[in-house]
Design a protein around this motif. Sequence first.
Motif, PDB file in Angstrom:
ATOM      1  N   ARG A  86      -7.505   8.634   3.945  1.00  0.00           N
ATOM      2  CA  ARG A  86      -7.668   7.423   4.584  1.00  0.00           C
ATOM      3  C   ARG A  86      -8.666   6.597   3.874  1.00  0.00           C
ATOM      4  O   ARG A  86      -8.720   5.300   3.721  1.00  0.00           O
ATOM      5  N   GLN A  87     -10.028   7.271   3.909  1.00  0.00           N
ATOM      6  CA  GLN A  87     -11.234   6.537   3.334  1.00  0.00           C
ATOM      7  C   GLN A  87     -10.851   6.081   1.769  1.00  0.00           C
ATOM      8  O   GLN A  87     -11.428   4.985   1.638  1.00  0.00           O
ATOM      9  N   VAL A  88     -10.318   6.884   1.047  1.00  0.00           N
ATOM     10  CA  VAL A  88     -10.242   6.644  -0.383  1.00  0.00           C
ATOM     11  C   VAL A  88      -9.124   5.425  -0.435  1.00  0.00           C
ATOM     12  O   VAL A  88      -9.366   4.454  -1.176  1.00  0.00           O
ATOM     13  N   PHE A  89      -8.010   5.531   0.343  1.00  0.00           N
ATOM     14  CA  PHE A  89      -6.998   4.439   0.270  1.00  0.00           C
ATOM     15  C   PHE A  89      -7.432   2.951   0.632  1.00  0.00           C
ATOM     16  O   PHE A  89      -7.405   1.952  -0.048  1.00  0.00           O
ATOM     17  N   THR A 108      -6.123   0.121  -9.238  1.00  0.00           N
ATOM     18  CA  THR A 108      -7.371   0.589  -8.522  1.00  0.00           C
ATOM     19  C   THR A 108      -7.254   2.342  -8.472  1.00  0.00           C
ATOM     20  O   THR A 108      -8.367   2.899  -8.671  1.00  0.00           O
ATOM     21  N   LEU A 109      -6.146   2.756  -8.068  1.00  0.00           N
ATOM     22  CA  LEU A 109      -6.296   4.174  -8.027  1.00  0.00           C
ATOM     23  C   LEU A 109      -6.407   4.972  -9.168  1.00  0.00           C
ATOM     24  O   LEU A 109      -6.736   6.024  -9.069  1.00  0.00           O
ATOM     25  N   GLN A 110      -6.129   4.300 -10.389  1.00  0.00           N
ATOM     26  CA  GLN A 110      -6.468   4.857 -11.851  1.00  0.00           C
ATOM     27  C   GLN A 110      -8.024   4.751 -11.946  1.00  0.00           C
ATOM     28  O   GLN A 110      -8.318   5.342 -13.157  1.00  0.00           O
ATOM     29  N   ALA A 111      -8.688   4.062 -11.269  1.00  0.00           N
ATOM     30  CA  ALA A 111     -10.288   3.605 -11.664  1.00  0.00           C
ATOM     31  C   ALA A 111     -11.202   4.892 -11.432  1.00  0.00           C
ATOM     32  O   ALA A 111     -10.638   5.759 -10.626  1.00  0.00           O
ATOM     33  N   ASP A 112     -12.257   4.870 -12.346  1.00  0.00           N
ATOM     34  CA  ASP A 112     -13.010   6.025 -12.297  1.00  0.00           C
ATOM     35  C   ASP A 112     -13.699   6.402 -10.972  1.00  0.00           C
ATOM     36  O   ASP A 112     -13.906   7.463 -10.387  1.00  0.00           O
ATOM     37  N   PHE A 113     -13.999   5.182 -10.241  1.00  0.00           N
ATOM     38  CA  PHE A 113     -14.660   5.251  -9.104  1.00  0.00           C
ATOM     39  C   PHE A 113     -13.859   5.889  -7.936  1.00  0.00           C
ATOM     40  O   PHE A 113     -14.313   6.536  -6.948  1.00  0.00           O
ATOM     41  N   ILE A 114     -12.424   5.717  -7.938  1.00  0.00           N
ATOM     42  CA  ILE A 114     -11.728   6.412  -6.994  1.00  0.00           C
ATOM     43  C   ILE A 114     -11.681   7.898  -7.608  1.00  0.00           C
ATOM     44  O   ILE A 114     -11.593   8.727  -6.427  1.00  0.00           O
ATOM     45  N   ARG A 115     -11.518   8.227  -8.788  1.00  0.00           N
ATOM     46  CA  ARG A 115     -11.715   9.778  -9.204  1.00  0.00           C
ATOM     47  C   ARG A 115     -12.776  10.435  -8.355  1.00  0.00           C
ATOM     48  O   ARG A 115     -12.856  11.398  -7.897  1.00  0.00           O
ATOM     49  N   THR A 116     -13.942   9.480  -8.542  1.00  0.00           N
ATOM     50  CA  THR A 116     -15.029   9.895  -8.076  1.00  0.00           C
ATOM     51  C   THR A 116     -15.126  10.387  -6.538  1.00  0.00           C
ATOM     52  O   THR A 116     -15.572  11.260  -5.970  1.00  0.00           O
ATOM     53  N   ALA A 117     -14.431   9.455  -5.960  1.00  0.00           N
ATOM     54  CA  ALA A 117     -14.339   9.243  -4.441  1.00  0.00           C
ATOM     55  C   ALA A 117     -13.581  10.582  -4.094  1.00  0.00           C
ATOM     56  O   ALA A 117     -13.883  11.250  -3.034  1.00  0.00           O
ATOM     57  N   TRP A 118     -12.326  10.816  -4.780  1.00  0.00           N
ATOM     58  CA  TRP A 118     -11.636  11.980  -4.426  1.00  0.00           C
ATOM     59  C   TRP A 118     -12.422  13.266  -4.737  1.00  0.00           C
ATOM     60  O   TRP A 118     -12.671  14.236  -3.836  1.00  0.00           O
ATOM     61  N   ALA A 119     -13.480  13.265  -5.709  1.00  0.00           N
ATOM     62  CA  ALA A 119     -14.281  14.546  -6.036  1.00  0.00           C
ATOM     63  C   ALA A 119     -15.320  14.724  -5.266  1.00  0.00           C
ATOM     64  O   ALA A 119     -15.653  15.827  -4.905  1.00  0.00           O
ATOM     65  N   LYS A 120     -15.790  13.666  -4.285  1.00  0.00           N
ATOM     66  CA  LYS A 120     -16.592  13.735  -3.130  1.00  0.00           C
ATOM     67  C   LYS A 120     -16.228  14.164  -1.970  1.00  0.00           C
ATOM     68  O   LYS A 120     -16.745  14.687  -1.233  1.00  0.00           O
ATOM     69  N   VAL A 135       0.719  -0.997   0.003  1.00  0.00           N
ATOM     70  CA  VAL A 135      -0.015   0.007  -0.014  1.00  0.00           C
ATOM     71  C   VAL A 135       0.889   1.214   0.088  1.00  0.00           C
ATOM     72  O   VAL A 135       0.629   2.170  -0.973  1.00  0.00           O
ATOM     73  N   ILE A 136       1.974   1.404   0.840  1.00  0.00           N
ATOM     74  CA  ILE A 136       2.821   2.523   0.852  1.00  0.00           C
ATOM     75  C   ILE A 136       3.396   2.658  -0.309  1.00  0.00           C
ATOM     76  O   ILE A 136       3.599   3.870  -0.951  1.00  0.00           O
ATOM     77  N   ALA A 137       3.980   1.617  -0.925  1.00  0.00           N
ATOM     78  CA  ALA A 137       4.682   1.449  -2.160  1.00  0.00           C
ATOM     79  C   ALA A 137       3.761   2.219  -3.205  1.00  0.00           C
ATOM     80  O   ALA A 137       4.156   3.033  -4.350  1.00  0.00           O
ATOM     81  N   ALA A 138       2.452   1.803  -3.328  1.00  0.00           N
ATOM     82  CA  ALA A 138       1.732   2.236  -4.314  1.00  0.00           C
ATOM     83  C   ALA A 138       0.991   3.627  -4.042  1.00  0.00           C
ATOM     84  O   ALA A 138       0.891   4.541  -5.204  1.00  0.00           O
ATOM     85  N   ILE A 139       0.904   4.042  -2.798  1.00  0.00           N
ATOM     86  CA  ILE A 139       0.725   5.429  -2.803  1.00  0.00           C
ATOM     87  C   ILE A 139       1.994   6.448  -3.119  1.00  0.00           C
ATOM     88  O   ILE A 139       1.567   7.284  -3.301  1.00  0.00           O
ATOM     89  N   TYR A 140       3.065   5.991  -2.729  1.00  0.00           N
ATOM     90  CA  TYR A 140       4.205   6.729  -3.318  1.00  0.00           C
ATOM     91  C   TYR A 140       5.130   6.195  -4.241  1.00  0.00           C
ATOM     92  O   TYR A 140       6.248   5.826  -4.294  1.00  0.00           O
ATOM     93  N   PRO A 141       4.467   5.850  -5.500  1.00  0.00           N
ATOM     94  CA  PRO A 141       4.999   5.096  -6.448  1.00  0.00           C
ATOM     95  C   PRO A 141       6.255   5.854  -7.045  1.00  0.00           C
ATOM     96  O   PRO A 141       6.331   7.214  -7.249  1.00  0.00           O
TER      97      PRO A 141
END
Lengths: 507, 305
Positions: free
Chosen positions: B215-218, B198-210, B117-123
């Motif tokens: 912490r909730q997004v990740f 997953t972090l590239q997916a549309d629903f994540i972009r939506t989550a950020w937009a909301k 998770v950490i590696a993906a958050i800070y690729p």
Amino acid sequence: MAKLSMRKLTSAILGTICAAVGTPAFAGKSDDTLRAALQIEIANLDTYYDSAGSVVVMTRHIWDALFYIDPETSDLRPALAAGHKFIDETTLEIDLRRGVKFHDGRELTADDIVYTLNWIRNPQNKVRTITSTDWIGPVEKLDPYKVRIKMTEPTALALRFLSVFPIYPAGTYDKSGIAAMNLNPIGTGPYRVAAIEPGKQYTLKRFADHYSESPKGKATIENVVVRIVPEAGTQIAEMLRGGLDWIYMVSSDQAEQLKRNRNLAVESKPTSRMMYLVMDAAGRTGENSPFKKLQVRRAVSHAIDRQGIVTALVQGGAKVLNAFCFPQDFGCPADVQKYEYDPKLAKSMLTEAGYPNGFSVNISAWRDRPYVEAIMGNLNAIGIKTTLNYSNLTPLRERWNKGELPLVYGSIGSQVDDVGNFTPEFFGKSERDLARDDEVAEWLRMANRSSDEAVRREFDHKALRKVASEAYALPLFSDNMNFVMSQSLSVVTDSGGAPHFYRAKWK
Amino acid sequence: MLKFLLQRLALAVAVAICVSILTFGLLGATIDPAIAIAGEDASAEKIQALREAFGYDKPLYIQYANWFGSALQGNLGTSPYFGLDVSKLIADRLPVTMKLGALAISFAIGLGVPLGVIAAIYPNTWIDRVALSVAVLGQAIPNFWFSLLLIIVLAVQLELLPVSGASTASSYVMPMIVLGTNAVPAIMRLTRTGMLDTLQADFIRTAWAKGLRPRQVFFKHALRNALIPVVAVTTIQAAHMLGGSIVVESVFALHGLGMLAYESILRSDIPTMQAVILIFSGFFIVFSALSDIINAYLDPRIRVA
């Protein structure tokens, strides 16, 4: 080879920390408990069903036999037997010692001897002791303290063989079969089993009622805890931490490193296990076998730098051997033909034998690869081009028995400190015999049939002198055993390197 | 789903039978147990007598038929060394191996997932590189070597843990670390890849937009989806843990199933070897099936296929 490198790396690290580690808290002396480790797991504490070295060690502490071989002198002494008499060459009568108690309080009687020996001689019971039981015929009770053993053939080593057969209470196997002694071990030995975790840990407690006339004497240390720890590195770490007081079978490089630790005592001792090279002198691999020629066999014997291998690889107390036996064994001659390391002489002998350019041959082995590779280097140097056939014992033994191996490296130990226990296997016309010398085979047969020690010694010596002069096999060197123990402990070991903890002492 | 489960079960039984035939054939072709039983110094007569006494002189197919018939009745045979039923031997040793396997896979998940998770958050940052290096190093160090290093540092030098044995809970700490470390890279890499996808997916972009908190997004949205392949791999790794602990059990003197396998191989104890290999392959069969079932449950496309 990878394993060796790993071990060397481990040794290097262990060596570095040996000096740095402080005084280990050896608990042993303070609570009179000797903590030891064995490497080979015990599947069954019953030596009749598990011939592993660890079981042999445990057996001598928990059980006694009719006779006893002194670990320090190799002398045969009566143990459960009070006396014996050969009625004729195949009949042996034994008087039992009175008042000997088993650990459960029962008294030892002739019934126990009759039960044990009749059990192990019955092929249906599938006993698998290394020592032969074929020579035992019917055993009968003459009175409560006297038994008669009929032998299937005259057996000179009968009394020595009886020293490795522990005596069990009559009816031992009735309920639990061959697991009986593994689950509930009961003997007459100097220690009784106080707690048992089969295959993992055995806690022994001094047996208060051990008979006073026992040649083993009264155990000096109250408790012995034996753990099975397979890895040598782990055993050493336990020693450094103070969790163990005694370990053995430590490699020479690791032993050398451990000498740096002032709290540990390191001892090296030659054992009665002999390394050897056997050549196909009889030509069982084919009529053109080069080893049929005496000059070739002698050339091989002169070509191998045995002392060099001992100094560089075996180390410790190992010694170069000249006769095909361990010097302490009964029947081992000292005055045999010797083969000094002389590659020039070896090369000229090969030329005389008609092999100026040498020849190619497979060398087979199942153990001690570094030693075998050194031997191959020596042979290659005089033109004998060797290819290593390194395999498990099982397939090699089968091919050896069929006469398919021209050159075999191996090892042998006598078990009862007598050459008669193994020489017939190598030179007595058995399946393994690559010499097939009628005269040697007959001398060995004569030696093993006589109960007269002088006669036995004479025939054993004649046979082994001829084996040396004909170079049927080259005895290489004795094995070396390294022991590591706490400075406050002294342990007696036998010629095979196995410990006798009942004679151990705190300093 | 029922049809899928039945298919998997039939396949598992077929694989188990194949493994038993293969094992019996290979052992029979390469080992004469009578020689191993008799020992290095035994005479030829002694070896032949043992061969006949144990029935090792009979043709291999007859030996297999006898064994298979007994196995069908739940009798895996008797060890010629222990003198005990092989099933009892396995029952005695299995708890140690199961405990070690459960601890090791928990350790692997506990370390591998956060690292991924950490590696993906800070690729492609130094954090990512360090996380990858830790994982790769864990896999690269041989178990034997790593075990001894831990013993020297944690048990001998620092005296924090017992050197060997299984007498206390702390005895399992070092074996757990060694065995678990092997599974960390696979879990870590899959978590990282899954998270990155997953972090590239549309629903994540939506989550950020909301306006959700990171912490909730990740952890609530991204990680749940990223873990689907990780679950499948973890079940296979768990089978590895149970079957591959021979070295670790040996070094730490744990006397589990791995040690039993090792000792039975050394002794050519065929009934025990046969049963242990069957158990180990059983682990893989069961966990592979479990992995398929979990995947099918999580992803309907697999069920349909």
